[in-house]
Design an enzyme around this catalytic site. Structure first.
Site, PDB file in Angstrom:
ATOM      1  CB  SER A  56      -1.038   0.102   1.289  1.00 38.10           C
ATOM      2  OG  SER A  56      -0.235  -0.059   2.352  1.00 38.10           O
ATOM      3  CG  ASN A  89      -4.172  -4.806  13.042  1.00 43.03           C
ATOM      4  OD1 ASN A  89      -3.524  -4.371  11.949  1.00 43.03           O
ATOM      5  ND2 ASN A  89      -4.476  -5.638  13.417  1.00 43.03           N
ATOM      6  CB  THR A 116     -40.572  26.487  -9.470  1.00 43.78           C
ATOM      7  OG1 THR A 116     -41.431  26.945 -10.066  1.00 43.78           O
ATOM      8  CG2 THR A 116     -40.365  27.398  -8.121  1.00 43.78           C
ATOM      9  CG  HIS A 117     -41.740  22.977 -12.096  1.00 47.68           C
ATOM     10  ND1 HIS A 117     -41.782  21.833 -11.878  1.00 47.68           N
ATOM     11  CD2 HIS A 117     -42.230  23.776 -11.394  1.00 47.68           C
ATOM     12  CE1 HIS A 117     -42.623  21.780 -10.634  1.00 47.68           C
ATOM     13  NE2 HIS A 117     -43.116  23.037 -10.291  1.00 47.68           N
ATOM     14  CE  LYS A 128     -18.875  24.470 -28.324  1.00 40.24           C
ATOM     15  NZ  LYS A 128     -19.983  24.180 -27.793  1.00 40.24           N
ATOM     16  CD  GLU A 176     -19.090  21.513 -19.827  1.00 44.05           C
ATOM     17  OE1 GLU A 176     -19.839  20.759 -20.490  1.00 44.05           O
ATOM     18  OE2 GLU A 176     -18.224  22.224 -20.287  1.00 44.05           O
ATOM     19  CE  LYS A 227      -4.218   3.028   4.815  1.00 42.32           C
ATOM     20  NZ  LYS A 227      -4.942   1.745   4.872  1.00 42.32           N
TER      21      LYS A 227
HETATM   22  N1  ARG Z   1      -1.042  -1.186   5.041  1.00 42.80           N
HETATM   23  C1  ARG Z   1      -1.931  -1.873   6.359  1.00 42.80           C
HETATM   24  C2  ARG Z   1      -3.361  -0.954   5.727  1.00 42.80           C
HETATM   25  O1  ARG Z   1      -3.467   0.065   5.391  1.00 42.80           O
HETATM   26  C3  ARG Z   1      -1.719  -1.579   7.522  1.00 42.80           C
HETATM   27  C4  ARG Z   1      -2.236  -2.096   8.445  1.00 42.80           C
HETATM   28  C5  ARG Z   1      -1.373  -3.877   8.262  1.00 42.80           C
HETATM   29  N2  ARG Z   1      -2.055  -4.518   9.285  1.00 42.80           N
HETATM   30  C6  ARG Z   1      -1.908  -5.710   9.004  1.00 42.80           C
HETATM   31  N3  ARG Z   1      -2.237  -6.714  10.112  1.00 42.80           N
HETATM   32  N4  ARG Z   1      -1.593  -6.583   7.977  1.00 42.80           N
HETATM   33  O2  ARG Z   1      -4.256  -1.330   6.549  1.00 42.80           O
END
Ligand code: ARG
Length: 458
Positions: free
Chosen positions: A23, A110, A155-156, A283, A290, A325
């Site tokens: 990641s 985590n 309106t509309h 144009k 947009e 993310k």
């Molecule tokens: N790169 C992981 C994430 O974005 C980090 C957490 C990883 N935790 C794990 N138990 N593998 O969630």
């Protein structure tokens, strides 16, 4: 190379599995939050006697060096690493030796990643809030400039009653003010610290979660460790708020696109915020508006993507959550870009007040006022409405407007009509009579402007 987490397995993985798992390409943007979080974690560990003061000092100094070197460009982030957390820890251990391996005591990736996202999004929330406020300021100034510019209200998409351009603009200021309020509310729940929840169950070490929370600028801590590592509500909430904000910008964009067409010609966008066509020389396209309208769909997609990822996840952490993310970062990047462009576009937009007025004169938008005139003379509204409607039909048939219809004609429909009706249906009168709070009269719009300005200063 074997992974830092080699243990049960030999940590040797296929390249394709590494790439799939990684990641870092999108979480490297959280390097500052990751490092700051780790510094405070090291200090907490020392304060609690879990590691020595000397080790904490080496860890903090090492982390400070990494931060400085990433910022100066001296330390490029290694995209072969699994994620930003592993990268920082790896460099730290390379630089300060075995002490580096003490950092991850009483912590898991985590709770670490949950901490980093909260800290990162907290800043993004502030940036979005500031940009939204700036846009509100620009809209309010425009509204002030055009507070007596008459235009048809719709309106509309049918001409309905006269309003001012200033009044119309202030409607958007109100929407964005609610967006700012929503973001502030979201930030409250976001600003609780998950660090110390560890992998899922808390820890046997004598940690001080509140010390960490306080030193990282949080208002409190997540009170259940399973929830702390599994909660991505704040991402979904922020994206919902962004989606609503984008919906507002998109509606505004739609109006700007309509208004700048030859059919309306109500506004003229600055050349700096338009594009030409590669084939049609005449144009001047409202591409910025947009694109804002288009990107709104993309932001909705981000929200739905995260909600769908989360809906089937058992507690606590699952790798699926790494998918949070890209959507939330993309939503933030998109809204930030849109707000910046939109602000410039509005700042440089000019209204064509002559065309607005002309449109207002041709749409029978004083028909309600004509009915109200009869009501004030004692007729029930439904009967007055009928007479006014009949007179409009007559005007359309004779290709004229209510202002031009002779008094004898009026009298044929009701004896209550007198010469003063012409003043009552004059468009400026129609505007100025709408003095109810929130209405379109110049004074009412001034009051709205003052209210918004006050709220912005708060
Ligand atoms: N790169 C992981 C994430 O974005 C980090 C957490 C990883 N935790 C794990 N138990 N593998 O969630």
């Amino acid at each position: 190379m074997a992974k830092m987490w080699a243990g049960r397995t030999d940590g040797v993985t296929e390249k394709i599995a590494d790439d799939f798992n990684s990641s870092i390409s999108f979480d490297s943007r959280m390097y500052k939050q990751d490092i700051t979080g780790s510094m405070v974690h090291a200090q907490m560990l020392a304060k609690q006697g879990i590691i020595s003061e000397g080790d904490a000092e080496s860890l903090v100094a090492g982390l400070e060096g990494i931060l400085a070197d990433i910022e100066s460009g001296e330390l490029p982030i290694d995209m072969e690493c699994e994620d930003i957390h592993m990268f920082v820890e790896q460099v730290l251990t390379e630089r300060i030796g075995d002490v580096g391996k003490r950092l991850h005591t009483a912590r898991s990736r985590n709770d670490q990643v949950a901490l980093d996202i909260r800290m990162y999004l907290r800043e993004e929330t502030d940036t979005i809030t500031e940009l939204a406020k700036k846009l509100i300021g620009v809209i309010t100034d425009k509204a002030d400039q055009y507070k007596d510019a008459i235009m048809p209200g719709y309106t509309h998409l049918q001409r309905a009653q006269p309003v001012t351009f200033g009044h119309h603009l202030m409607a958007y200021a109100m929407m964005l003010l609610r967006d700012v309020d929503r973001l502030a509310d979201c930030r409250k729940r976001m600003n609780l610290s998950p660090i110390g929840c560890c992998a899922l169950a808390g820890t046997t070490y004598n940690t001080d979660r509140r010390y960490e929370a306080e030193n990282l600028g949080f208002d409190g801590i997540c009170l259940n460790s399973l929830d702390g590592v599994s909660d991505r509500d704040f991402c979904a909430e922020l994206m919902s708020d962004i989606a609503i904000l984008m919906m507002h910008l998109s509606r505004f964009s739609e109006e700007i696109i309509l208004w700048s067409s030859w059919e309306f010609k109500f506004v003229e966008l600055s050349d700096a915020y338009t594009t030409g066509s590669s084939i049609m020389p005449q144009k001047k396209n409202p591409d910025m508006a947009e694109l804002v309208r288009g990107k709104t769909g993309r932001v909705y997609g981000n929200l739905i993507s995260l909600l769908t990822t989360l809906k089937g996840l058992p507690l606590a952490y699952n790798k699926d959550m790494q998918e949070d993310k890209e959507s939330v970062f993309d939503a933030c990047d998109t809204v930030i870009m849109c707000l910046k462009v939109f602000t410039g576009m509005i700042e440089t937009l000019r209204a064509n007040t002559v065309n607005m007025k002309r449109a207002a004169q041709k749409g029978f938008i004083n028909a309600t006022d004509l009915a109200d005139y009869l009501v004030k003379k004692g007729l029930p509204f439904r009967s007055a409405y009928k007479i006014s409607g009949t007179l409009v039909a007559l005007c359309i048939e004779k290709n004229t407007v209510l202002e031009e219809l002779p008094l004898e004609v009026y009298k044929q429909h009701s004896e209550l009509f007198e010469e003063d009706l012409y003043n009552e249906i004059d468009l400026m009168t129609c505007l100025e009579k709408r003095v109810s709070e929130g209405g379109t009269s110049v004074n009412s719009v001034k009051a709205q402007i003052n209210y918004v300005k006050e709220m912005l200063e708060k």
